[in-house]
Enzyme design. Sequence first.
Site, PDB file in Angstrom:
ATOM      1  N   ASP A 149       0.835  -1.205   0.000  1.00 43.42           N
ATOM      2  CA  ASP A 149       0.000   0.000   0.000  1.00 43.42           C
ATOM      3  C   ASP A 149       0.867   1.251   0.000  1.00 43.42           C
ATOM      4  O   ASP A 149       0.450   2.311   0.462  1.00 43.42           O
ATOM      5  CB  ASP A 149      -0.920  -0.015   1.229  1.00 43.42           C
ATOM      6  CG  ASP A 149      -2.041   1.017   1.123  1.00 43.42           C
ATOM      7  OD1 ASP A 149      -2.577   1.411   2.172  1.00 43.42           O
ATOM      8  OD2 ASP A 149      -2.351   1.435  -0.018  1.00 43.42           O
ATOM      9  N   LYS A 191       2.870   3.347  -5.640  1.00 48.05           N
ATOM     10  CA  LYS A 191       2.333   2.315  -6.556  1.00 48.05           C
ATOM     11  C   LYS A 191       3.369   1.859  -7.578  1.00 48.05           C
ATOM     12  O   LYS A 191       3.380   0.700  -7.953  1.00 48.05           O
ATOM     13  CB  LYS A 191       1.070   2.832  -7.260  1.00 48.05           C
ATOM     14  CG  LYS A 191       0.037   3.410  -6.296  1.00 48.05           C
ATOM     15  CD  LYS A 191      -0.233   2.517  -5.091  1.00 48.05           C
ATOM     16  CE  LYS A 191      -0.897   3.295  -3.958  1.00 48.05           C
ATOM     17  NZ  LYS A 191      -0.890   2.554  -2.656  1.00 48.05           N
ATOM     18  N   ASP A 205      -3.222  -3.017  -2.536  1.00 49.37           N
ATOM     19  CA  ASP A 205      -4.288  -2.002  -2.563  1.00 49.37           C
ATOM     20  C   ASP A 205      -4.139  -1.160  -3.831  1.00 49.37           C
ATOM     21  O   ASP A 205      -3.055  -1.074  -4.422  1.00 49.37           O
ATOM     22  CB  ASP A 205      -4.196  -1.102  -1.324  1.00 49.37           C
ATOM     23  CG  ASP A 205      -5.413  -0.186  -1.191  1.00 49.37           C
ATOM     24  OD1 ASP A 205      -5.280   0.879  -0.568  1.00 49.37           O
ATOM     25  OD2 ASP A 205      -6.493  -0.525  -1.720  1.00 49.37           O
ATOM     26  N   ASN A 206      -5.232  -0.529  -4.271  1.00 51.68           N
ATOM     27  CA  ASN A 206      -5.194   0.507  -5.317  1.00 51.68           C
ATOM     28  C   ASN A 206      -4.744   0.041  -6.686  1.00 51.68           C
ATOM     29  O   ASN A 206      -4.132   0.802  -7.443  1.00 51.68           O
ATOM     30  CB  ASN A 206      -4.270   1.662  -4.895  1.00 51.68           C
ATOM     31  CG  ASN A 206      -4.556   2.162  -3.517  1.00 51.68           C
ATOM     32  OD1 ASN A 206      -3.709   2.074  -2.614  1.00 51.68           O
ATOM     33  ND2 ASN A 206      -5.747   2.690  -3.310  1.00 51.68           N
ATOM     34  N   GLU A 235     -11.462   4.202  -1.265  1.00 48.29           N
ATOM     35  CA  GLU A 235     -11.927   4.491   0.092  1.00 48.29           C
ATOM     36  C   GLU A 235     -12.821   5.733   0.151  1.00 48.29           C
ATOM     37  O   GLU A 235     -12.505   6.765  -0.423  1.00 48.29           O
ATOM     38  CB  GLU A 235     -10.746   4.635   1.065  1.00 48.29           C
ATOM     39  CG  GLU A 235      -9.618   5.517   0.606  1.00 48.29           C
ATOM     40  CD  GLU A 235      -8.522   4.756  -0.130  1.00 48.29           C
ATOM     41  OE1 GLU A 235      -8.807   3.700  -0.706  1.00 48.29           O
ATOM     42  OE2 GLU A 235      -7.388   5.226  -0.147  1.00 48.29           O
TER      43      GLU A 235
HETATM   44  O1  LIG Z   1      -0.344   6.678  -3.132  1.00 51.07           O
HETATM   45  C1  LIG Z   1      -0.963   6.125  -2.241  1.00 51.07           C
HETATM   46  N1  LIG Z   1      -0.333   5.589  -1.173  1.00 51.07           N
HETATM   47  C2  LIG Z   1       1.118   5.575  -1.091  1.00 51.07           C
HETATM   48  C3  LIG Z   1       1.770   6.806  -0.528  1.00 51.07           C
HETATM   49  C4  LIG Z   1       1.354   8.086  -0.880  1.00 51.07           C
HETATM   50  C5  LIG Z   1       2.035   9.198  -0.341  1.00 51.07           C
HETATM   51  C6  LIG Z   1       3.106   9.034   0.511  1.00 51.07           C
HETATM   52  C7  LIG Z   1       3.508   7.783   0.850  1.00 51.07           C
HETATM   53  C8  LIG Z   1       4.683   7.650   1.751  1.00 51.07           C
HETATM   54  N2  LIG Z   1       4.806   6.335   2.335  1.00 51.07           N
HETATM   55  C9  LIG Z   1       5.702   5.438   1.799  1.00 51.07           C
HETATM   56  C10 LIG Z   1       6.389   5.708   0.631  1.00 51.07           C
HETATM   57  C11 LIG Z   1       7.314   4.786   0.157  1.00 51.07           C
HETATM   58  C12 LIG Z   1       7.552   3.617   0.868  1.00 51.07           C
HETATM   59  N3  LIG Z   1       8.431   2.567   0.653  1.00 51.07           N
HETATM   60  N4  LIG Z   1       8.252   1.659   1.677  1.00 51.07           N
HETATM   61  C13 LIG Z   1       7.324   2.106   2.506  1.00 51.07           C
HETATM   62  C14 LIG Z   1       6.857   3.364   2.027  1.00 51.07           C
HETATM   63  C15 LIG Z   1       5.923   4.258   2.501  1.00 51.07           C
HETATM   64  C16 LIG Z   1       2.837   6.655   0.344  1.00 51.07           C
HETATM   65  C17 LIG Z   1      -2.454   6.077  -2.281  1.00 51.07           C
HETATM   66  C18 LIG Z   1      -3.126   7.061  -3.020  1.00 51.07           C
HETATM   67  C19 LIG Z   1      -4.524   7.060  -3.087  1.00 51.07           C
HETATM   68  C20 LIG Z   1      -5.237   8.109  -3.884  1.00 51.07           C
HETATM   69  C21 LIG Z   1      -4.833   9.443  -3.788  1.00 51.07           C
HETATM   70  C22 LIG Z   1      -5.497  10.417  -4.515  1.00 51.07           C
HETATM   71  C23 LIG Z   1      -6.569  10.066  -5.337  1.00 51.07           C
HETATM   72  F1  LIG Z   1      -7.247  11.022  -6.018  1.00 51.07           F
HETATM   73  C24 LIG Z   1      -6.981   8.739  -5.433  1.00 51.07           C
HETATM   74  C25 LIG Z   1      -6.303   7.764  -4.707  1.00 51.07           C
HETATM   75  C26 LIG Z   1      -5.278   6.076  -2.410  1.00 51.07           C
HETATM   76  C27 LIG Z   1      -4.594   5.086  -1.675  1.00 51.07           C
HETATM   77  O2  LIG Z   1      -5.291   4.111  -1.029  1.00 51.07           O
HETATM   78  C28 LIG Z   1      -3.198   5.075  -1.621  1.00 51.07           C
HETATM   79  O3  LIG Z   1      -2.572   4.078  -0.909  1.00 51.07           O
HETATM   80 MG   LIG Z   2      -3.970   2.516  -0.480  1.00 53.26          MG
END
Ligand SMILES: O=C(NCc1cccc(CNc2ccc3[nH]ncc3c2)c1)c1cc(-c2ccc(F)cc2)cc(O)c1O
Ligand SMILES: [Mg+2]
Length: 214
Positions: free
Chosen positions: A141, A144, A169-170, A199
């Site tokens: 998650d 992506k 997810d996603n 979500e």
């Molecule tokens: O992008 C997403 N999630 C990932 C994410 C995003 C930002 C920061 C991090 C920083 N955390 C991170 C990074 C790199 C990493 N490497 N190892 C661990 C680790 C941890 C992670 C996401 C977006 C949407 C979404 C947004 C907008 C929209 F319109 C529709 C849908 C819905 C989701 O359910 C999502 O999950």
């Molecule tokens: Mg997600």
Amino acid sequence: TRSTRPQRLLGAVQKNATRGDPGSVIQAIDHYCRNKEWAMNVGDEKGCILDSVVSEVNPATVLELGTYCGYSTVRIARLLPPHAKLITLEFNPAVAAIARQVIAWAGLEDKVQLVEGASGDFIPRIKEQFGVKTFDLVFLDHWKEYYLPDTKLMEECGLLRKGSVLLADNVVCPGAPDYLEYVRSSPRYESRYFKSHLEYTKVEDGLEKSVFLG
Ligand SMILES: O=C(NCc1cccc(CNc2ccc3[nH]ncc3c2)c1)c1cc(-c2ccc(F)cc2)cc(O)c1O
Ligand SMILES: [Mg+2]
């Protein structure tokens, strides 16, 4: 200065959820994100699918890539058997600090090890640093575009065994097309799509469950 969205989400948990009651933490976050401000938790609809996969796998070892505020961490950890371990990885330190408090509010800190760092650096070190041989379940998650390279890295590092389950997810929104293509076409995976919604919205999204065949 103005608070951050994760800080406001934590506030909603501390105000509306009961300490030590994971279900009330999940409900407080879903209510806040559906009625006050959206946040990228896996959410209640996809969360039920996550619950059913966790219950079916009944994992002793779980890896979560992308903790965010700890919503899915709490959903998974509350279903784990007594000595099971969940390692969750978060890149953003400020968000990790919020997740630690959400996990603690749910009373699940003993089942969860939250690590701050990037998957590419962390995955090769898991075996020696955390004494994990293989993962029974991996929940993807995080960013992506990292789903595919990190899956290949987990294979190379011998972190997957025959029967290990990847749940992503996603896979529709925002989407992980190269990952989907890989797990659906590779003879080393048995893949299945669980149609759902992004979500707290009516937009289509879903989870892809892929069993590693060894
Ligand atoms: O992008 C997403 N999630 C990932 C994410 C995003 C930002 C920061 C991090 C920083 N955390 C991170 C990074 C790199 C990493 N490497 N190892 C661990 C680790 C941890 C992670 C996401 C977006 C949407 C979404 C947004 C907008 C929209 F319109 C529709 C849908 C819905 C989701 O359910 C999502 O999950
Ligand atoms: Mg997600």
